[in-house]
Design a protein around this motif. Structure first.
Motif, mmCIF file in Angstrom:
data_model
loop_
_atom_site.group_PDB
_atom_site.id
_atom_site.type_symbol
_atom_site.label_atom_id
_atom_site.label_comp_id
_atom_site.label_asym_id
_atom_site.label_seq_id
_atom_site.Cartn_x
_atom_site.Cartn_y
_atom_site.Cartn_z
ATOM 1 N N ASP A 29 -14.691 -1.061 1.100
ATOM 2 C CA ASP A 29 -14.845 -0.023 2.119
ATOM 3 C C ASP A 29 -14.213 1.248 1.554
ATOM 4 O OD1 ASP A 29 -14.720 1.693 4.266
ATOM 5 O OD2 ASP A 29 -14.156 0.133 5.693
ATOM 6 N N LEU A 30 -15.053 2.196 1.145
ATOM 7 C CA LEU A 30 -14.555 3.402 0.487
ATOM 8 C C LEU A 30 -13.691 4.260 1.403
ATOM 9 C CD1 LEU A 30 -17.597 4.488 -1.691
ATOM 10 C CD2 LEU A 30 -15.509 3.342 -2.407
ATOM 11 N N SER A 31 -13.925 4.187 2.709
ATOM 12 C CA SER A 31 -13.085 4.973 3.614
ATOM 13 C C SER A 31 -11.647 4.447 3.596
ATOM 14 C CB SER A 31 -13.649 4.972 5.026
ATOM 15 O OG SER A 31 -13.675 3.660 5.556
ATOM 16 N N ILE A 32 -11.486 3.141 3.416
ATOM 17 C CA ILE A 32 -10.139 2.570 3.306
ATOM 18 C C ILE A 32 -9.513 2.983 1.985
ATOM 19 C CG2 ILE A 32 -8.846 0.412 3.080
ATOM 20 C CD1 ILE A 32 -10.789 -0.808 5.127
ATOM 21 N N VAL A 33 -10.292 2.967 0.908
ATOM 22 C CA VAL A 33 -9.791 3.422 -0.395
ATOM 23 C C VAL A 33 -9.346 4.880 -0.295
ATOM 24 C CG1 VAL A 33 -10.423 3.912 -2.788
ATOM 25 C CG2 VAL A 33 -11.199 1.801 -1.712
ATOM 26 N N GLN A 34 -10.163 5.713 0.349
ATOM 27 C CA GLN A 34 -9.825 7.127 0.502
ATOM 28 C C GLN A 34 -8.532 7.294 1.301
ATOM 29 O OE1 GLN A 34 -12.406 9.485 3.034
ATOM 30 N NE2 GLN A 34 -12.223 11.218 1.630
ATOM 31 N N ALA A 35 -8.400 6.571 2.398
ATOM 32 C CA ALA A 35 -7.195 6.668 3.230
ATOM 33 C C ALA A 35 -5.956 6.235 2.457
ATOM 34 C CB ALA A 35 -7.364 5.821 4.493
ATOM 35 N N ARG A 36 -6.066 5.167 1.707
ATOM 36 C CA ARG A 36 -4.916 4.688 0.913
ATOM 37 C C ARG A 36 -4.535 5.703 -0.169
ATOM 38 N NH1 ARG A 36 -6.432 -1.713 0.266
ATOM 39 N NH2 ARG A 36 -5.813 -2.287 2.373
ATOM 40 N N CYS A 37 -5.543 6.264 -0.817
ATOM 41 C CA CYS A 37 -5.273 7.279 -1.841
ATOM 42 C C CYS A 37 -4.550 8.476 -1.236
ATOM 43 C CB CYS A 37 -6.573 7.738 -2.497
ATOM 44 S SG CYS A 37 -7.309 6.525 -3.591
ATOM 45 N N LEU A 38 -5.010 8.906 -0.063
ATOM 46 C CA LEU A 38 -4.375 10.057 0.581
ATOM 47 C C LEU A 38 -2.922 9.764 0.939
ATOM 48 C CD1 LEU A 38 -7.311 11.303 2.811
ATOM 49 C CD2 LEU A 38 -6.285 12.496 0.865
ATOM 50 N N CYS A 39 -2.649 8.555 1.406
ATOM 51 C CA CYS A 39 -1.263 8.187 1.726
ATOM 52 C C CYS A 39 -0.379 8.242 0.486
ATOM 53 C CB CYS A 39 -1.205 6.783 2.338
ATOM 54 S SG CYS A 39 -1.871 6.691 3.999
ATOM 55 N N TRP A 40 -0.851 7.635 -0.602
ATOM 56 C CA TRP A 40 -0.060 7.627 -1.834
ATOM 57 C C TRP A 40 0.094 9.020 -2.423
ATOM 58 C CZ3 TRP A 40 3.222 4.142 -3.129
ATOM 59 C CH2 TRP A 40 3.048 2.822 -2.716
ATOM 60 N N LEU A 41 -0.965 9.808 -2.390
ATOM 61 C CA LEU A 41 -0.886 11.166 -2.920
ATOM 62 C C LEU A 41 0.105 12.009 -2.124
ATOM 63 C CD1 LEU A 41 -4.651 11.798 -3.667
ATOM 64 C CD2 LEU A 41 -2.804 11.701 -5.362
ATOM 65 N N ALA A 42 0.099 11.855 -0.806
ATOM 66 C CA ALA A 42 1.046 12.602 0.030
ATOM 67 C C ALA A 42 2.481 12.202 -0.282
ATOM 68 C CB ALA A 42 0.737 12.376 1.504
ATOM 69 N N LEU A 43 2.716 10.911 -0.472
ATOM 70 C CA LEU A 43 4.067 10.448 -0.826
ATOM 71 C C LEU A 43 4.493 10.988 -2.192
ATOM 72 C CD1 LEU A 43 3.918 6.735 0.379
ATOM 73 C CD2 LEU A 43 5.300 8.584 1.351
ATOM 74 N N LEU A 44 3.580 10.986 -3.146
ATOM 75 C CA LEU A 44 3.901 11.522 -4.475
ATOM 76 C C LEU A 44 4.200 13.021 -4.420
ATOM 77 C CD1 LEU A 44 1.298 9.658 -6.694
ATOM 78 C CD2 LEU A 44 3.783 9.452 -6.828
#
Length: 92
Positions: A29-44
């Motif tokens: 599910d690419l929307s889940i991949v996108q959401a996870r990426c955004l979370c990690w990018l924001a933390l970084l």
């Protein structure tokens, strides 16, 4: 030059998205991949901003500028990832 950088970044992200969707089209599910990426990018990005503040407090201006520049690049990536429209899966 910034426009070229933005376009290159957007192309790389789109290519990676296409590669992921082709490798596992029915399981991912690419929307889940996108959401996870955004979370990690924001933390970084937040961590880099904290490092910049710490370096500035220690008087290391060069290191502070490096950390700050990295956080700004991460913010650019966040904007690109947020702007990607994930296609809805076709119903069978």
């Amino acid at each position: 030059m910034t426009k070229l950088h933005d376009l290159r970044l957007q192309l790389l992200v789109q290519q990676e998205s296409e590669q992921i969707s082709k490798s596992q089209p029915s399981e991912l599910d690419l929307s889940i991949v996108q959401a996870r990426c955004l979370c990690w990018l924001a933390l970084l990005a937040e961590a880099h901003e904290d490092q910049a503040t710490d370096a500035e407090r220690r008087g290391d201006a060069e290191q502070a500028m490096g950390w700050f520049a990295d956080s700004m690049r991460l913010r650019d990536v966040i904007q690109v990832v947020k702007s990607i429209e994930i296609p809805l899966p076709e119903s069978s």
